[in-house]
Design a protein around this motif. Structure first.
Motif, PDB file in Angstrom:
ATOM      1  N   LYS A   1       1.065  -1.126  -0.004  1.00 52.14           N
ATOM      2  CA  LYS A   1       0.237   0.131   0.123  1.00 52.14           C
ATOM      3  C   LYS A   1       0.434   1.315  -0.151  1.00 52.14           C
ATOM      4  N   ASP A   2       2.098   1.373   0.529  1.00 58.50           N
ATOM      5  CA  ASP A   2       2.735   2.376   0.748  1.00 58.50           C
ATOM      6  C   ASP A   2       3.462   2.137  -0.903  1.00 58.50           C
ATOM      7  N   GLN A   3       3.726   1.628  -1.231  1.00 59.81           N
ATOM      8  CA  GLN A   3       4.182   2.177  -2.407  1.00 59.81           C
ATOM      9  C   GLN A   3       3.453   2.400  -3.383  1.00 59.81           C
ATOM     10  N   GLU A   4       1.480   2.185  -3.400  1.00 59.75           N
ATOM     11  CA  GLU A   4       0.539   2.760  -4.372  1.00 59.75           C
ATOM     12  C   GLU A   4       0.538   1.873  -5.377  1.00 59.75           C
ATOM     13  N   ILE A   5       1.371  -0.772  -4.676  1.00 58.14           N
ATOM     14  CA  ILE A   5       0.763  -0.954  -5.940  1.00 58.14           C
ATOM     15  C   ILE A   5      -0.272  -2.403  -5.419  1.00 58.14           C
ATOM     16  N   ASP A   6      -0.842  -2.060  -4.146  1.00 58.50           N
ATOM     17  CA  ASP A   6      -1.581  -3.138  -3.618  1.00 58.50           C
ATOM     18  C   ASP A   6      -2.594  -3.200  -4.485  1.00 58.50           C
ATOM     19  N   GLN A   7      -3.547  -1.773  -5.497  1.00 60.33           N
ATOM     20  CA  GLN A   7      -3.897  -2.442  -6.431  1.00 60.33           C
ATOM     21  C   GLN A   7      -4.045  -2.993  -7.761  1.00 60.33           C
ATOM     22  N   ASN A   8      -2.520  -3.655  -7.661  1.00 57.56           N
ATOM     23  CA  ASN A   8      -2.077  -4.199  -9.501  1.00 57.56           C
ATOM     24  C   ASN A   8      -0.794  -5.374  -8.585  1.00 57.56           C
ATOM     25  N   THR A   9      -1.637  -6.092  -6.907  1.00 57.08           N
ATOM     26  CA  THR A   9      -0.550  -7.203  -7.151  1.00 57.08           C
ATOM     27  C   THR A   9      -2.084  -8.422  -6.654  1.00 57.08           C
ATOM     28  N   ILE A  10      -1.092  -8.966  -6.876  1.00 58.36           N
ATOM     29  CA  ILE A  10      -1.997 -10.152  -5.975  1.00 58.36           C
ATOM     30  C   ILE A  10      -1.882 -10.711  -5.305  1.00 58.36           C
ATOM     31  N   ILE A  11      -2.621 -11.214  -4.252  1.00 58.61           N
ATOM     32  CA  ILE A  11      -2.380 -11.585  -2.817  1.00 58.61           C
ATOM     33  C   ILE A  11      -2.726 -13.304  -2.889  1.00 58.61           C
ATOM     34  N   VAL A  12      -1.486 -13.904  -3.339  1.00 60.42           N
ATOM     35  CA  VAL A  12      -2.145 -15.755  -2.265  1.00 60.42           C
ATOM     36  C   VAL A  12      -1.883 -15.959  -1.054  1.00 60.42           C
ATOM     37  N   PHE A  13      -2.651 -15.996  -0.072  1.00 62.37           N
ATOM     38  CA  PHE A  13      -2.119 -16.640   1.471  1.00 62.37           C
ATOM     39  C   PHE A  13      -2.619 -18.417   1.407  1.00 62.37           C
ATOM     40  N   MET A  14      -1.497 -19.573   2.108  1.00 64.77           N
ATOM     41  CA  MET A  14      -1.511 -21.153   1.452  1.00 64.77           C
ATOM     42  C   MET A  14      -1.199 -21.944   2.711  1.00 64.77           C
ATOM     43  N   SER A  15      -0.953 -22.517   3.293  1.00 65.21           N
ATOM     44  CA  SER A  15      -0.385 -23.792   4.171  1.00 65.21           C
ATOM     45  C   SER A  15       0.025 -24.659   3.012  1.00 65.21           C
ATOM     46  N   ASP A  16       0.941 -25.268   4.009  1.00 62.23           N
ATOM     47  CA  ASP A  16       2.151 -26.181   2.906  1.00 62.23           C
ATOM     48  C   ASP A  16       0.982 -27.453   3.095  1.00 62.23           C
ATOM     49  N   ASN A  17       0.752 -28.361   4.641  1.00 65.22           N
ATOM     50  CA  ASN A  17      -0.451 -29.435   5.167  1.00 65.22           C
ATOM     51  C   ASN A  17      -1.052 -28.455   6.600  1.00 65.22           C
ATOM     52  N   GLY A  18      -1.464 -29.361   6.807  1.00 70.66           N
ATOM     53  CA  GLY A  18      -2.231 -29.544   7.993  1.00 70.66           C
ATOM     54  C   GLY A  18      -1.812 -29.237   8.937  1.00 70.66           C
ATOM     55  N   GLY A  19      -2.170 -28.571  10.238  1.00 68.91           N
ATOM     56  CA  GLY A  19      -1.807 -27.732  11.679  1.00 68.91           C
ATOM     57  C   GLY A  19      -1.254 -29.848  12.080  1.00 68.91           C
ATOM     58  N   LEU A  20      -0.353 -29.260  12.975  1.00 66.50           N
ATOM     59  CA  LEU A  20       0.995 -30.727  13.873  1.00 66.50           C
ATOM     60  C   LEU A  20      -0.142 -30.317  15.860  1.00 66.50           C
ATOM     61  N   SER A  21      -0.604 -31.648  14.880  1.00 65.06           N
ATOM     62  CA  SER A  21      -1.601 -31.981  16.294  1.00 65.06           C
ATOM     63  C   SER A  21      -1.756 -33.284  17.032  1.00 65.06           C
ATOM     64  N   THR A  22      -0.398 -33.913  16.219  1.00 60.24           N
ATOM     65  CA  THR A  22      -0.776 -35.207  17.418  1.00 60.24           C
ATOM     66  C   THR A  22       0.523 -35.851  17.475  1.00 60.24           C
ATOM     67  N   ALA A  23       1.393 -34.757  17.463  1.00 60.91           N
ATOM     68  CA  ALA A  23       3.127 -35.364  17.525  1.00 60.91           C
ATOM     69  C   ALA A  23       4.009 -34.391  18.012  1.00 60.91           C
ATOM     70  N   GLU A  24       5.147 -34.535  18.403  1.00 61.29           N
ATOM     71  CA  GLU A  24       6.693 -32.739  18.187  1.00 61.29           C
ATOM     72  C   GLU A  24       5.086 -31.941  18.916  1.00 61.29           C
ATOM     73  N   GLY A  25       4.994 -32.191  20.398  1.00 56.74           N
ATOM     74  CA  GLY A  25       4.650 -31.111  21.001  1.00 56.74           C
ATOM     75  C   GLY A  25       3.037 -30.781  21.063  1.00 56.74           C
ATOM     76  N   HIS A  26       2.893 -31.301  19.685  1.00 59.91           N
ATOM     77  CA  HIS A  26       0.931 -30.892  19.646  1.00 59.91           C
ATOM     78  C   HIS A  26       0.656 -29.542  19.887  1.00 59.91           C
ATOM     79  N   PRO A  27       1.780 -28.524  19.177  1.00 65.13           N
ATOM     80  CA  PRO A  27       0.952 -27.486  18.793  1.00 65.13           C
ATOM     81  C   PRO A  27      -0.563 -26.733  19.243  1.00 65.13           C
ATOM     82  N   THR A  28      -1.516 -27.559  18.037  1.00 66.55           N
ATOM     83  CA  THR A  28      -2.455 -27.178  17.421  1.00 66.55           C
ATOM     84  C   THR A  28      -3.503 -28.552  17.354  1.00 66.55           C
ATOM     85  N   SER A  29      -4.945 -27.651  17.624  1.00 66.34           N
ATOM     86  CA  SER A  29      -6.253 -28.348  17.530  1.00 66.34           C
ATOM     87  C   SER A  29      -6.777 -27.955  15.890  1.00 66.34           C
TER      88      SER A  29
END
Length: 499
Positions: free
Chosen positions: A304-332
């Motif tokens: 937005k500060d560079q005034e290019i927000d209206q010409n920028t596609i934004i994608v938000f994604m994760s690479d796999n599910g949350g860690l819930s069954t091992a290694e500290g079980h951090p999330t549900s």
């Protein structure tokens, strides 16, 4: 001709020439203005590691605070049926950049996982099956999304976790990215983990105590500011929220206080032989999520500060599910079942948001079925570039969904012929409409069938009630595996009950 007449002629000629120059200048400025108006859109692709489907406020979390991501969802489109191509990281990351299923490329496990020849020294050595062999590098022969955009004049930038090849010839700078800040073989931060010094060959150390997540955001902002003239692909691939768990102390204290104020206590269940977390209340993980959200917010503000927000596609994604069954079980991941490393929904369904200025309407939600192989053709489509079906052969553009129109229906597939660190077993899965089938590969070849519209938590196996549907989908799955040459596990001769 009189001298006065000559002077008048010269004056008029000079004036005409000046006017011509001026008009040319105006014309040039006008053309430049039009070029800028018509410049292909920038792409900011944000990939978070191990972030669960319900780990952001826009997807239902009430414990973790994600105002920047929630604001992105409020102006873009949230996909409620979006999937990673694998329940672990490297295969999904390869699928995004190639548009191909991991099983087609034989990149079916996280790079560094045991191969059949090394299982004898691994914790899975006594399990019924030997895992399928897999490729430990994303092949240089693949024409990546970054290479496709670079060929069309895009500046390309990568920051963060790569985990797609052991040696540097397979790292981002050799896979289409002009600049690489922090991407190498490691799947998690080394050195002082989420704080400098990083011990990262592609990211110079910052001041002692500098936060890695914030640093990656700053590197991305610097690239955006230093690239004023060309369209760009900025691929921000956070190491967070992958283990080892760590976050700024002030944020950890904030979530410790929040947990106490809300009177929350850890709640546990069982998934297979694994303990599984049933609620979100781990302070350090909440701090990691918010730290990541703050970094996202900084980058979005820079656009937005560079005034290019209206010409920028934004994608938000994760690479796999949350860690819930091992290694500290951090999330549900509830109401989804299980988590990272499993073929149940908790391992593969992701929080996905796309903002396409001028196209996506505010706060839209789509229940269209999409998967990480689809990003390649979709981004080409959004940028007005020709499709490359021989490369992104397993991806389908979801531009129609972004425009609020229905997509053509199709099944999507998963193949994970390995034992996951988190308790998952070798298997394949298929989703077709509301139906999902999982085939586990251990000795009894168990099949499970679920209707996700009525049972998103996969609690009722409907094989006995719908044998014909199960048979039909199992046939689809077998045909698909044969078509792409999917590698299969073998019987383990060391297994104590093996014949």
């Amino acid at each position: 001709m009189k001298i006065s007449s000559i002077k008048t002629y010269v004056f008029l000629a000079t004036g005409v020439a000046a006017l011509a120059v001026l008009m040319g200048s105006v014309s040039w400025m006008g053309n430049e203005f039009e070029v800028r108006k018509k410049q292909r859109p920038n792409v900011l692709f944000i990939l978070v590691d191990d972030l669960g489907w319900k780990d952001v406020g826009a997807f239902g979390s009430t414990f973790y605070e994600t105002p920047a991501i929630d604001a992105l969802a409020a102006k873009g489109m949230s996909f409620t049926n979006a999937y990673a191509a694998c329940p672990v990281c490297s295969p999904t990351r390869a699928s995004i950049l190639t548009g191909k299923y991991p099983a087609r490329m034989k990149t079916t496990d996280w790079f560094g996982a045991p191969q059949p020849s090394t299982v004898a020294k691994h914790w899975t050595r006594d399990r019924p099956l030997l895992p399928a062999a897999y490729e430990e590098n994303m092949a240089l022969q693949e024409f990546t999304l970054a290479e496709a955009l670079k060929e069309k004049g895009y500046a390309t930038f990568f920051a963060g976790k790569w985990h797609l090849g052991e040696t540097e010839k397979f790292w981002p700078e050799n896979q289409g990215f002009d600049i690489n800040k922090g991407g190498y073989f490691s799947g998690s931060p080394r050195g002082n983990h989420y704080f400098s010094p990083y011990n990262n060959p592609r990211l110079p150390d910052g001041p002692v105590g500098e936060n890695l997540t914030d640093r990656l955001a700053n590197e991305t902002i610097a690239f955006i500011k230093n690239n004023p003239s060309k369209p760009f692909l900025a691929y921000l691939s956070f190491y967070s929220v992958h283990t080892p768990l760590g976050a700024p102390e002030e944020l950890i204290k904030k979530y410790e206080a929040k947990k106490a104020k809300l009177g929350l206590n850890d709640q546990w269940g069982v998934e297979g032989t694994q303990k599984v977390r049933l609620n979100q209340c781990l302070p350090v993980y909440g701090a990691m999520v918010e730290s990541m959200d703050r970094a996202v917010g900084k980058v979005l503000k820079a656009l937005k500060d560079q005034e290019i927000d209206q010409n920028t596609i934004i994608v938000f994604m994760s690479d796999n599910g949350g860690l819930s069954t091992a290694e500290g079980h951090p999330t549900s991941n509830l109401p989804l079942r299980a988590g990272k490393g499993w073929l149940y929904e908790g391992g593969i369904r992701e929080p996905m948001i796309v903002y396409w200025p001028g196209v996506t309407k505010t706060a839209q939600k789509s229940d269209q079925l999409v998967i990480s192989t689809d990003f390649y053709p979709t981004i080409l489509d959004m940028c007005g570039l020709a499709q490359l079906p021989e490369q992104h052969m397993d991806g389908k553009s979801f531009v129609s969904a972004l425009k609020g129109k229905p997509m053509a229906t199709r099944p999507v597939f998963w193949h994970y012929p390995h034992y996951g660190n988190q308790g998952g077993s070798p298997g394949s899965a298929l989703r077709d409409g509301d139906w999902k089938l999982i085939e586990w590969f251990e000795e009894d070849r168990q099949v499970e069938l679920y209707n996700l519209r009525s049972d998103i938590g996969e609690t009722r196996n409907l094989v006995a009630e719908n044998p014909e549907k199960a048979k039909e989908m199992l046939g689809q799955l077998n045909t698909w595996r044969q078509h792409i040459g999917a590698g299969m596990p073998a019987k383990n001769p060391a297994h104590k009950t093996a014949n």
